[in-house]
Write a protein that holds these residues in place. Sequence first.
Motif, PDB file in Angstrom:
ATOM      1  N   TYR A  82      16.939  -2.751  48.206  1.00 15.59           N
ATOM      2  CA  TYR A  82      16.478  -1.564  48.953  1.00 15.59           C
ATOM      3  C   TYR A  82      17.672  -0.860  49.610  1.00 15.59           C
ATOM      4  O   TYR A  82      17.785   0.358  49.569  1.00 15.59           O
ATOM      5  N   SER A 117      10.856  -3.274  54.401  1.00 18.56           N
ATOM      6  CA  SER A 117      11.599  -2.640  53.287  1.00 18.56           C
ATOM      7  C   SER A 117      11.670  -1.131  53.492  1.00 18.56           C
ATOM      8  O   SER A 117      12.709  -0.506  53.286  1.00 18.56           O
ATOM      9  N   ALA A 118      10.562  -0.561  53.935  1.00 19.48           N
ATOM     10  CA  ALA A 118      10.515   0.892  54.167  1.00 19.48           C
ATOM     11  C   ALA A 118      11.401   1.274  55.348  1.00 19.48           C
ATOM     12  O   ALA A 118      12.137   2.270  55.288  1.00 19.48           O
ATOM     13  N   TRP A 146      10.707   6.956  50.056  1.00 13.78           N
ATOM     14  CA  TRP A 146       9.595   6.585  49.159  1.00 13.78           C
ATOM     15  C   TRP A 146      10.146   6.342  47.763  1.00 13.78           C
ATOM     16  O   TRP A 146       9.793   5.378  47.082  1.00 13.78           O
ATOM     17  N   GLU A 149      11.530   2.915  47.459  1.00 10.29           N
ATOM     18  CA  GLU A 149      10.503   1.877  47.263  1.00 10.29           C
ATOM     19  C   GLU A 149       9.954   1.922  45.837  1.00 10.29           C
ATOM     20  O   GLU A 149       9.728   0.864  45.224  1.00 10.29           O
ATOM     21  N   GLN A 153      10.409  -1.283  43.612  1.00 11.62           N
ATOM     22  CA  GLN A 153       9.162  -2.026  43.381  1.00 11.62           C
ATOM     23  C   GLN A 153       8.483  -1.661  42.056  1.00 11.62           C
ATOM     24  O   GLN A 153       7.569  -2.324  41.614  1.00 11.62           O
ATOM     25  N   ALA A 156       4.877   2.249  44.364  1.00 10.63           N
ATOM     26  CA  ALA A 156       4.763   2.220  45.837  1.00 10.63           C
ATOM     27  C   ALA A 156       4.050   3.479  46.293  1.00 10.63           C
ATOM     28  O   ALA A 156       4.111   4.520  45.628  1.00 10.63           O
ATOM     29  N   ASP A 160       4.300   3.336  53.919  1.00 13.34           N
ATOM     30  CA  ASP A 160       5.244   2.624  54.793  1.00 13.34           C
ATOM     31  C   ASP A 160       6.430   3.504  55.176  1.00 13.34           C
ATOM     32  O   ASP A 160       6.878   3.495  56.327  1.00 13.34           O
ATOM     33  N   THR A 161       6.935   4.265  54.217  1.00 13.29           N
ATOM     34  CA  THR A 161       8.098   5.109  54.501  1.00 13.29           C
ATOM     35  C   THR A 161       7.717   6.300  55.374  1.00 13.29           C
ATOM     36  O   THR A 161       8.519   6.760  56.188  1.00 13.29           O
ATOM     37  N   THR A 203       6.342  -7.706  48.156  1.00 14.84           N
ATOM     38  CA  THR A 203       5.404  -6.605  47.912  1.00 14.84           C
ATOM     39  C   THR A 203       5.454  -6.202  46.449  1.00 14.84           C
ATOM     40  O   THR A 203       4.433  -5.945  45.811  1.00 14.84           O
ATOM     41  N   LYS A 204       6.671  -6.215  45.893  1.00 12.68           N
ATOM     42  CA  LYS A 204       6.835  -5.853  44.470  1.00 12.68           C
ATOM     43  C   LYS A 204       5.946  -6.731  43.591  1.00 12.68           C
ATOM     44  O   LYS A 204       5.203  -6.246  42.740  1.00 12.68           O
TER      45      LYS A 204
END
Length: 330
Positions: A82, A117-118, A146, A149, A153, A156, A160-161, A203-204
């Motif tokens: 990230y 992560s975001a 975004w 992510e 990932q 996404a 979150d972002t 999350t990925k």
Amino acid sequence: MVTVRAPGKVILYGEHAVVYGEPALAMAINKYVYVTARARSDGKININARDLRLAGISVTISENGDIIARTDYGAVISALSYVKRAVELAMGYVDKKVGIDLEIRSEMPVGAGLGTSAAVAVATIYAYIKELGYDIDKRELARLAWQVEKDVQGSASPTDTTMATFGGIMFVKPEGNNAVMEPVRPGTNVPLIIGYVPRVSTTKDLVAMVRRKYETMRDVIEPIIRSIGLITRKGREALERGDLELMGVLMNINHGLLDALGVSTRQLNEMVYAARNAGALGSKLTGAGGGGCMIALSDKVEVEKAIELTGGSVLKAVLDINGVVVVSND
Ligand SMILES: Nc1ncnc2c1ncn2[C@@H]1O[C@H](COP(=O)(O)OP(=O)(O)OP(=O)(O)O)[C@@H](O)[C@H]1O
Ligand SMILES: C[C@@](O)(CCO)CC(=O)[O-]
Ligand SMILES: [Mg+2]
């Protein structure tokens, strides 16, 4: 040298469904990732991620006492994916490849559903751009993060972002490569307790697992995704009316549907049910699941104790209304 901080978040309703175009209702919390950036005279990117832990060390000690330490190179590269992608997109934004020293610190458990992560993506991009003397519109910052992510990932949502960038409570709905972001004004204070157990999945991996089920059993999974979307819309209305009772009922249903998707765990379920039995109005896992965090709609100490009795930890947090900010610039 610039230091910025970006908040983590809890998702009240809508995780995983938001990846398929449904809305999510999320709340930024006053737990932060801090990124300090200092420009280098060479083109190197030097990353000091102080809170990342990698399992396993192998060391060879020779007869004369020389120590050769080896690490899982792939795990290191994955753990910094990230940050690395965030720097690449920030370099693209300023159209320069200036080297940078980055120090990253986190007040939240990494990989636990709180959007670290975001927050890392948002804070790294913002710190890089501000250190080089530029500025960036917050919507553009959220869009770039975004993209980080999505690139890391494979899939996404902007939830979150968006929260790490803007803070507050937001109703977020992806629309293609754009995101509807609507601030939500609660009709009452929202008492939340966060419970936490270590998470082994990323999350990925969890998003990919749901994707596989969606693609192989679309007629079964699609109604679950759409139902979570309905819950999120009703949850927003309940929040705006200050109807905590209905919010709690909707959280419980949402958790059951996430469990049906396969993203809950025994430990998460134990915390969720212990919270309800101790008097929480509702409780559900938050974030990608697979362990990590749950939320309980309550401010009762009995609920905190019940969560701890299952072996979980309780994280104290309240609403963050600022999003990403520069902490120092010298
Ligand atoms: N302090 C940090 N320093 C460097 N990288 C970090 C840091 N915190 C998180 N990360 C990166 O984010 C990854 C965790 O992201 P992941 O999406 O799996 O969990 P999360 O964002 O905390 O939870 P969720 O996405 O469910 O909200 C870590 O494996 C690492 O790659
Ligand atoms: C699981 C998920 O919905 C939320 C993770 O915090 C993934 C995403 O929205 O990108
Ligand atoms: Mg994440």
